[in-house]
Enzyme design. Structure first.
Site, mmCIF file in Angstrom:
data_model
loop_
_atom_site.group_PDB
_atom_site.id
_atom_site.type_symbol
_atom_site.label_atom_id
_atom_site.label_comp_id
_atom_site.label_asym_id
_atom_site.label_seq_id
_atom_site.Cartn_x
_atom_site.Cartn_y
_atom_site.Cartn_z
ATOM 1 C CG ASN A 145 -0.289 -0.115 2.435
ATOM 2 O OD1 ASN A 145 0.725 -0.790 2.770
ATOM 3 N ND2 ASN A 145 -0.832 0.292 3.479
ATOM 4 C CB ILE A 146 1.361 3.676 -2.491
ATOM 5 C CG1 ILE A 146 2.308 2.556 -2.863
ATOM 6 C CG2 ILE A 146 2.023 5.162 -2.684
ATOM 7 C CD1 ILE A 146 3.578 2.433 -2.248
ATOM 8 C CD GLU A 147 -1.144 5.340 4.256
ATOM 9 O OE1 GLU A 147 -1.707 4.396 4.759
ATOM 10 O OE2 GLU A 147 -0.313 6.073 5.190
ATOM 11 C CB CYS A 156 -5.342 -0.788 -1.239
ATOM 12 S SG CYS A 156 -6.536 0.279 -0.152
ATOM 13 C CD GLU A 158 -5.846 -5.360 -0.951
ATOM 14 O OE1 GLU A 158 -6.510 -5.640 0.119
ATOM 15 O OE2 GLU A 158 -5.227 -4.220 -0.744
ATOM 16 C CB CYS A 189 -10.865 -1.258 1.757
ATOM 17 S SG CYS A 189 -10.117 -0.694 0.099
ATOM 18 C CB CYS A 192 -9.416 -3.423 -2.309
ATOM 19 S SG CYS A 192 -8.037 -2.216 -2.497
#
Length: 236
Positions: A145-147, A156, A158, A189, A192
């Site tokens: 996951n990347i923020e 996310c 996925e 989530c 996803c």
């Protein structure tokens, strides 16, 4: 490689508006991204978001962006976020997009790999790393996951791993495995689940939970009565 090849890999059954780009990292490595639409249109992944997230998932920082002269969703945000130097070029500066694909191994234990991938997650806001592995007949892709500074522009694990596969031109999948470092259960989530329903509608989903247990599901069971693309009139 040329832009048309990347455009053909974009998943655009609803708009028929292909988009593709290439991000160059600060270390001089190149990562392509294509537009990936979803029947639930707000979940569509723009090409620039895809390329930047893929770059970040490999532990690198975007520094440059290569595009053709056309409009791009989210372009201003990603350029500002990483101070990207934008280059308009006639062909992408990349030979292939299969470098992030890992060949199959019959004796492969996925859990150690999923655990090691958690260290690549970029989670400055949530501190909730997630890893994912997407399997095909011939091997697998990895994702985390990347923020970023805008919570709504993150992806996310996925969706990152699905973006990697589609950009590489692979659309036939076998299963998806997910692992979280924290929390009661490891579970996709809602967004996803909608994306999984589009690309892995009746596939095996393995959830490796933080406390060491494993649960196995069919993707259709994660989002029953999901909105389907057959409900829409596609272009053409």
């Amino acid at each position: 490689m040329n832009w048309n090849l990347l455009y053909k890999r974009a998943y655009i059954p609803y708009s028929e508006r292909p988009a593709a780009c290439v991000v160059e990292s600060k270390n001089g490595h190149f990562y392509a991204g294509v537009r990936i639409e979803n029947v639930s249109y707000p979940i569509t992944i723009p090409a620039v978001q895809s390329a930047c997230a893929i770059c970040l998932s490999e532990g690198e920082i975007p520094a440059g962006l290569y595009i053709e002269n056309r409009e791009f969703d989210q372009l201003d945000f990603w350029v500002k976020e990483f101070n990207l130097k934008v280059h308009e070029v006639e062909s992408p500066p990349i030979e292939n997009t299969e470098d992030l694909f890992h060949p199959a191994d019959n004796n492969f234990n996925t859990l150690p790999k999923l655990k090691s991938l958690l260290t690549k997650a970029v989670t400055p806001n949530s501190d909730f790393p997630v890893s994912a592995m997407l399997f095909t007949n011939d091997g697998y892709f990895e994702g985390v996951n990347i923020e970023v500074s805008d919570w709504t522009k993150g992806l996310c694990a996925e969706r990152v791993v699905i973006a990697k596969a589609i950009t590489a031109g692979i659309t036939e999948f076998e299963k998806l495995e997910i692992h979280t470092k924290k929390g009661e259960i490891s579970s996709p989530c809602g967004a996803c689940r909608q994306v999984i329903a589009e690309f892995l509608p009746y596939h095996e989903i393995k959830l490796h939970h933080a406390e060491g247990t494993l649960s196995e599901h069919l993707s259709i069971d994660l989002l029953p009565f999901n909105f389907k693309s057959a409900s829409l009139k596609k272009q053409g």
